[in-house]
Design a protein around this motif. Structure first.
Motif, short mmCIF file in Angstrom:
data_model
loop_
_atom_site.label_atom_id
_atom_site.label_comp_id
_atom_site.label_asym_id
_atom_site.label_seq_id
_atom_site.Cartn_x
_atom_site.Cartn_y
_atom_site.Cartn_z
N VAL A 159 0.57 -4.15 -2.06
CA VAL A 159 0.89 -4.17 -0.63
C VAL A 159 1.64 -2.89 -0.25
O VAL A 159 1.37 -2.28 0.80
N LEU A 160 2.57 -2.47 -1.10
CA LEU A 160 3.31 -1.24 -0.81
C LEU A 160 2.41 -0.01 -0.90
O LEU A 160 2.60 0.95 -0.13
N LEU A 197 11.21 -0.68 0.52
CA LEU A 197 11.59 -1.92 -0.16
C LEU A 197 12.40 -2.81 0.78
O LEU A 197 12.21 -4.04 0.81
N ASP A 198 13.29 -2.20 1.57
CA ASP A 198 14.07 -2.98 2.52
C ASP A 198 13.16 -3.61 3.58
O ASP A 198 13.36 -4.77 3.98
N ARG A 199 12.19 -2.85 4.03
CA ARG A 199 11.30 -3.33 5.10
C ARG A 199 10.51 -4.56 4.65
O ARG A 199 10.22 -5.45 5.46
N TRP A 210 12.21 -2.75 -11.18
CA TRP A 210 10.77 -2.59 -11.45
C TRP A 210 10.22 -1.37 -10.72
O TRP A 210 9.40 -0.64 -11.27
N PHE A 211 10.69 -1.12 -9.51
CA PHE A 211 10.11 -0.05 -8.70
C PHE A 211 10.72 1.32 -8.99
O PHE A 211 10.40 2.28 -8.28
N ILE A 212 11.58 1.41 -10.00
CA ILE A 212 11.98 2.74 -10.46
C ILE A 212 11.28 3.10 -11.77
O ILE A 212 11.54 4.16 -12.34
N ARG A 213 10.37 2.25 -12.22
CA ARG A 213 9.57 2.58 -13.40
C ARG A 213 8.66 3.77 -13.09
O ARG A 213 8.23 3.96 -11.95
#
Length: 231
Positions: A159-160, A197-199, A210-213
């Protein structure tokens, strides 16, 4: 075309192949991937690589089962049995996209039974409309999604990715970024920013970690959506 036995043998081979695939995939999943662990021998049952490795089996079932349903040269109870085992295998394997494809394929077969050749025109029209309208559809839908927190993380990442892709489509709405250009789009290899991520209300520590991998990029390889990829 020259073999007089082909009209009988081809559907029988299709039934046998589809049935064997369905049974082996189901047994492998129910034995914690024991069948493939025995063959590979380099990894044991329950290894993450084995768990995800059955996704292509579901994709293949999505292609074969509508063909099984349509093959009238084989008794209906054999066809039904293979379809039921195949659907059971697909439902217990972690392959969400393949499951959707399987259901859509069987529904399309059912529609073809009633509509005949018109199903081809109808399906082509629907696909064309969806592709043309994709940027508008996704731009309308994504901001209205509930919080993505707690959803399967691979689905959340997609989705992102679509959100990033929509912004790039808006920059070049007519000519796009060029064939094979997905990996060249500026910012595609960057991490997803905190404001995104905030949105989507991804607030947990697990999501942020996970999203800093390294693999959690804004556009890893391609948009993971055929309609948006065309745009």
């Amino acid at each position: 075309a020259e073999d007089p036995d082909a009209p009988r043998l081809v559907p029988r081979c299709l039934m046998i192949g589809g049935g064997v695939l369905a049974v082996l995939a189901l047994v492998d999943m129910l034995t914690n991937n024991g069948l493939r662990a025995a063959v590979r021998r380099s990894v044991g049952p329950g290894h993450p690589m084995l768990i995800g490795g059955l996704k292509p089996a579901v994709t293949l079932l999505a292609v074969l089962l509508p063909m099984v349903a349509a093959e009238r040269a084989v008794a209906w109870y054999w066809r039904l049995g293979i379809i039921l085992v195949g659907v059971a295998a697909a439902m217990v394997i972690p392959a969400e996209t393949g499951k959707i494809s399987l259901v859509v394929g069987l529904l399309a077969w059912g529609a073809a039974r009633f509509l005949g050749p018109a199903i081809g025109t109808l399906a082509g029209t629907v696909v064309a409309v969806v592709i043309i309208a994709a940027p508008l559809l996704f731009s309308y839908a994504l901001p209205r999604l509930p919080s993505l927190e707690g959803r399967p993380i691979s689905a959340v990442h997609r989705v992102l990715i679509w959100d990033f892709t929509l912004r790039q489509i808006a920059q070049h709405p007519l000519l796009g970024w060029g064939a094979e250009g997905a990996r060249l789009i500026p910012g595609g290899v960057d991490h997803i920013p905190d404001e995104t991520l905030d949105r989507f209300r991804l607030d947990s520590a697990e999501s942020r970690i996970w999203f800093i991998r390294p693999s959690a990029q804004q556009l890893p390889l391609h948009p993971h959506n055929a309609a948006l990829h065309i745009w």
